[in-house]
Design a protein around this motif. Structure first.
Motif, short mmCIF file in Angstrom:
data_model
loop_
_atom_site.label_atom_id
_atom_site.label_comp_id
_atom_site.label_asym_id
_atom_site.label_seq_id
_atom_site.Cartn_x
_atom_site.Cartn_y
_atom_site.Cartn_z
N ALA A 184 0.83 -1.21 0.00
CA ALA A 184 0.00 0.00 0.00
C ALA A 184 0.86 1.25 0.00
CB ALA A 184 -0.93 -0.01 1.22
N VAL A 185 1.94 1.26 0.78
CA VAL A 185 2.84 2.41 0.82
C VAL A 185 3.49 2.63 -0.55
CG1 VAL A 185 4.98 3.32 1.82
CG2 VAL A 185 3.27 2.24 3.29
N VAL A 186 3.91 1.53 -1.18
CA VAL A 186 4.51 1.63 -2.52
C VAL A 186 3.51 2.22 -3.51
CG1 VAL A 186 5.37 0.27 -4.47
CG2 VAL A 186 6.18 -0.22 -2.16
N LEU A 187 2.26 1.79 -3.43
CA LEU A 187 1.24 2.30 -4.35
C LEU A 187 0.93 3.77 -4.08
CD1 LEU A 187 -1.21 -0.74 -4.51
CD2 LEU A 187 0.28 0.12 -6.33
N VAL A 188 1.01 4.19 -2.84
CA VAL A 188 0.84 5.62 -2.52
C VAL A 188 1.94 6.44 -3.19
CG1 VAL A 188 1.01 7.33 -0.66
CG2 VAL A 188 -0.43 5.31 -0.37
#
Length: 334
Positions: A184-188
């Motif tokens: 999720a952090v990578v996608l943000v």
């Protein structure tokens, strides 16, 4: 001000004006201050809030919300809205479970089906809205019901237990933090880069700011709108996989009402409901604020009605702040 893309016709990312940079920094610091203040408040009210277990639990519970909020940020920036993401989450998870349990598909193939289901649902919402020039609010409201019905049909209205088939996404990895949270952090980060550093991101902002000007510039906004809704559906499908991995089951009732949390997180993060302005990074701050608020209220023993009242009040305040900020910007423009 939230961070926005560079001007539409700039071939490369132009340096942001000093005032804009100060505005972005002020937004980040303001949201960080709110988040820290809430943590301090709940830490003083509960003996168990300021513990590693609490923060690990929060981190492992927010990936689905964070991933959907990335897509919703883009939707709101083009002055649209998608109320169907919770239902799409449920149908995507149901499709994955059915492929594994009933059709004996491999896990990668079943996961791909779940993602494709979300992508298709989002594309249909965008295409119908664009083709008939209907408000996305109405179209996505219809999709919310239709897709939820599809989830009930696929699961025969029963929770499907997939066991540990896809539990790897929710498995603890670094310090107890799940793979889903790191993804999720990578996608943000990717979402913010797309919004601020690509032609597509500048076009998204341009549509939300002045769609007619985009047409006059020779850019057709219709395919861009469809792509934005399709990507939002795809991310809702991924959120369905994340939730199924955490619960080891696909529930046809999953995601009921989560679209309100998603929209709240995006608005709290400073993305304008009027379109044309937003930031995926500040949306992530909004997700954290929503998650800390819910966890804190649960730990201090707030009743469910009280939690809903407080969360609703936070959303209303965020909308009022956004409206006042937009009015100030309009006055400065005149």
């Amino acid at each position: 001000m939230s961070q926005t893309a560079t001007p539409l016709h700039a071939p490369d990312a132009a340096p942001a004006p000093r005032s804009a940079l100060k505005g972005q920094l002020g937004t980040y610091l303001g949201l960080a201050a709110v988040l820290i203040g809430m943590i301090a408040l709940f830490g003083s009210l509960s003996d168990y809030f300021l513990t590693r277990e609490t923060f690990v639990t929060i981190a492992n519970e927010i990936p689905a919300l964070a991933v959907m909020a990335v897509g919703m940020t883009f939707v709101l920036i083009i002055a649209g809205i998608d109320l169907s993401v919770g239902s799409v989450l449920a149908l995507s998870a149901a499709a994955t479970a059915a492929a594994i349990l009933q059709w004996q598909w491999s896990v990668p193939a079943a996961a791909a089906l779940g993602l494709a289901t979300g992508l298709l649902c989002g594309a249909v919402t965008g295409a119908v809205s664009v083709a008939w020039r209907l408000p996305s609010f109405i179209v996505s409201l219809g999709m919310l019901e239709a897709v939820r019905g599809g989830a009930y049909l696929v699961t025969d209205s029963r929770t499907q237990y997939v066991g540990d088939a896809i539990s790897g996404l929710a498995a603890p990895w670094i310090g107890g933090i799940s793979v889903a949270f790191l993804l999720a952090v990578v996608l943000v980060i990717i979402g913010q880069a797309v919004l601020t550093r690509t032609v597509f991101g500048r076009q998204v902002v341009g549509i939300g700011t002045n769609e007619e000007a985009m047409r006059l510039a020779g850019i057709d906004p219709r395919p861009i709108r469809i792509i934005v809704f399709a990507l939002t559906g795809l991310l809702a499908g991924l959120a369905g996989l994340m939730q199924s991995a955490r619960l080891e089951a696909a529930d046809p009732n999953a995601g009921v009402g989560i679209e309100l949390q998603v929209i709240a997180a995006v608005v709290i993060g400073g993305t304008s409901l009027m379109g044309g302005r937003g930031s995926v990074i500040t949306t992530f701050f909004g997700v954290l604020i929503i998650a800390v608020l819910e966890a804190g209220l649960a730990q201090i023993g707030a009743s469910e009605p009280s939690k809903r009242i407080i969360t609703g009040a936070v959303i209303v305040v965020a909308v009022i702040i956004d409206t006042l900020r937009q009015r100030r910007a309009d006055r400065r423009g005149h």
